[in-house]
Write a protein that holds these residues in place. Structure first.
Motif, PDB file in Angstrom:
ATOM      1  N   TYR A  36      -3.155   3.696   8.731  1.00  0.00           N
ATOM      2  CA  TYR A  36      -1.708   3.896   8.701  1.00  0.00           C
ATOM      3  C   TYR A  36      -1.110   3.315   7.422  1.00  0.00           C
ATOM      4  O   TYR A  36      -1.533   2.267   6.945  1.00  0.00           O
ATOM      5  N   HIS A  37      -0.158   4.053   6.844  1.00  0.00           N
ATOM      6  CA  HIS A  37       0.604   3.629   5.662  1.00  0.00           C
ATOM      7  C   HIS A  37      -0.279   3.481   4.421  1.00  0.00           C
ATOM      8  O   HIS A  37      -0.026   2.637   3.579  1.00  0.00           O
ATOM      9  N   TYR A  66       7.398  12.092   1.652  1.00  0.00           N
ATOM     10  CA  TYR A  66       6.329  11.236   1.123  1.00  0.00           C
ATOM     11  C   TYR A  66       6.123  11.265  -0.392  1.00  0.00           C
ATOM     12  O   TYR A  66       5.355  10.458  -0.914  1.00  0.00           O
ATOM     13  N   CYS A  69       7.016   8.021  -2.482  1.00  0.00           N
ATOM     14  CA  CYS A  69       6.080   6.921  -2.193  1.00  0.00           C
ATOM     15  C   CYS A  69       4.760   7.155  -2.942  1.00  0.00           C
ATOM     16  O   CYS A  69       4.235   6.248  -3.596  1.00  0.00           O
ATOM     17  N   ASP A 184      -3.524   9.285   5.650  1.00  0.00           N
ATOM     18  CA  ASP A 184      -2.530   8.346   6.182  1.00  0.00           C
ATOM     19  C   ASP A 184      -2.077   8.883   7.542  1.00  0.00           C
ATOM     20  O   ASP A 184      -1.341   9.870   7.621  1.00  0.00           O
TER      21      ASP A 184
END
Ligand code: GLY
Length: 381
Positions: A36-37, A66, A69, A184
């Motif tokens: 995750y992340h 996304y 990021c 992710d």
């Protein structure tokens, strides 16, 4: 034998996973990181950027969530020039003109041979980005950040890249492996439910075709998967990737065991093309294709009715389609199937089921048997 239950109990599903799954082929090895992340994590990416240039390919919907990021992560990992191109979603855009758009954008922005193309999206974006990377200046580096369940468990893994052509799905393409896959799992939270469920069809394919314990695990954890329980999602994605990585290490170029991963895909690809790549998602078409393959397996006496029902009931419980559209005739499907890539020595190789957890390749299937199976699945006579 270790049961899945005990494996899950001891599985390291801490986030991110403490070690990657490796895909090892004759042409090299690459890691799949799941957790995750991970989009914000530069350390996984840094060693794999080919140079200082990055070209990101995505969809507008995915980019809205996304892209910024990922760009920050690329900068932190050492990229100095980052360009992007957004392609509308849908398999109808997986065509040569989209690839030309990518090449033109890259050439106009002076991307050189040490650029890295990054796919941020589902299977369609990965296929386009991979094919563009395979040919751009005779081949450049390519990294996958799959954001759909289907891409995380299947499409992003294994180096198949392609575009659709008027003659059929994925007809023009290349084997070009990514040098890194970062899945992710948090991106699944923004995936439309229909797409998530379509991905579960491919998950079921792994259990049905390769591993009956995994099939049983999916059945007993389906509610956990549907409510995005991290332990269940992590386990499912990693297990599917492990199964696929094992097959690819035996058969990188789809000459032997890898063909089994196409269970349900012969009819699925024909259907997608007949419906102009718009009415069904790929996973939905695979659900129907698997049901046709199950009926063929049943007609040939290799599976019994209870096995067929067990699988169809699971697909039905997810409200995945299990019937052919009644507007499509058996002849239309048979004609389309003649273009299937799995022909070998002019004979179509079907992937049929011997039992749950074991699929194999069958060559001697008659048009009459196929027609009968198609009719049993709702095709128009
Ligand atoms: N999706 C099937 C394969 O990669 O071989």
């Amino acid at each position: 034998m270790i049961s899945w239950v005990s494996l899950l109990a001891t599985a390291d599903h801490l986030l991110p996973s403490s070690h990657p799954i490796w895909v090892s082929t004759a042409s090299g090895s690459y890691p799949i990181w799941t957790g995750y992340h991970l989009l914000a994590e530069k350390s996984f990416l840094q060693p794999y950027l080919a140079g200082k240039q990055v070209f990101i390919l995505s969809h507008p919907e995915i980019a809205a969530h996304y892209l910024s990021c990922l760009k920050q992560t690329c900068l932190a990992a050492g990229a100095e020039q980052i360009d992007e191109l957004l392609i509308p979603s849908g398999d109808a855009h997986k065509v040569l003109s989209s690839v030309e758009q990518i090449w033109t954008a890259m050439l106009s922005r002076h991307h050189y041979r040490d650029t890295t193309i990054i796919a941020l999206g589902g299977g369609m974006i990965g296929d386009l980005a991979g094919f563009a990377a395979a040919c751009y200046m005779r081949g450049v580096a390519f990294i996958q950040y799959p954001t759909t369940l289907l891409a995380q468990i299947d499409a992003a893994v294994g180096g198949k890249t392609a575009i659709n052509y008027p003659h059929g799905k994925n007809m023009i393409g290349a084997f070009h492996h990514p040098r890194l896959i970062i899945s992710d799992l948090a991106t699944l939270n923004t995936l439309p439910k229909r797409e998530f469920i379509a991905g579960i069809a491919e998950l079921i394919k792994y259990g049905v075709a390769l591993d009956s314990d995994f099939f049983d695990w999916i059945k007993s954890h389906i509610d956990d998967i549907l409510c995005f329980k991290p332990e269940a999602i992590s386990f499912a994605v990693r297990k599917a990737c492990q199964l696929k990585a094992e097959i690819i290490s035996l058969d990188e170029k789809d000459q032997g065991p890898r063909v089994v991963l196409n269970f349900g895909h012969t009819v699925a690809h024909a259907l997608e093309a007949l419906l102009d790549y718009s009415a069904l998602l790929h996973g939905e078409a695979v659900a129907i294709g698997m049901v046709v393959a199950l009926h063929l397996s049943f007609l040939r006496g290799s599976i019994d009715k209870s096995m067929l029902d067990d699988i169809v009931n699971l697909l039905n419980s997810l409200k995945l389609p299990t019937k052919l559209p009644s507007t499509i005739t058996t002849v239309e499907i048979l004609t389309k199937i003649k273009h299937d890539k799995k022909h070998f020595r002019n004979q179509l190789r079907w992937v049929l089921l011997d039992t749950i957890g074991k699929a194999s390749i069958c060559e001697e299937i008659t048009d009459q048997q196929i027609t009968q199976a198609l009719l049993m699945c709702g095709a128009k006579p």
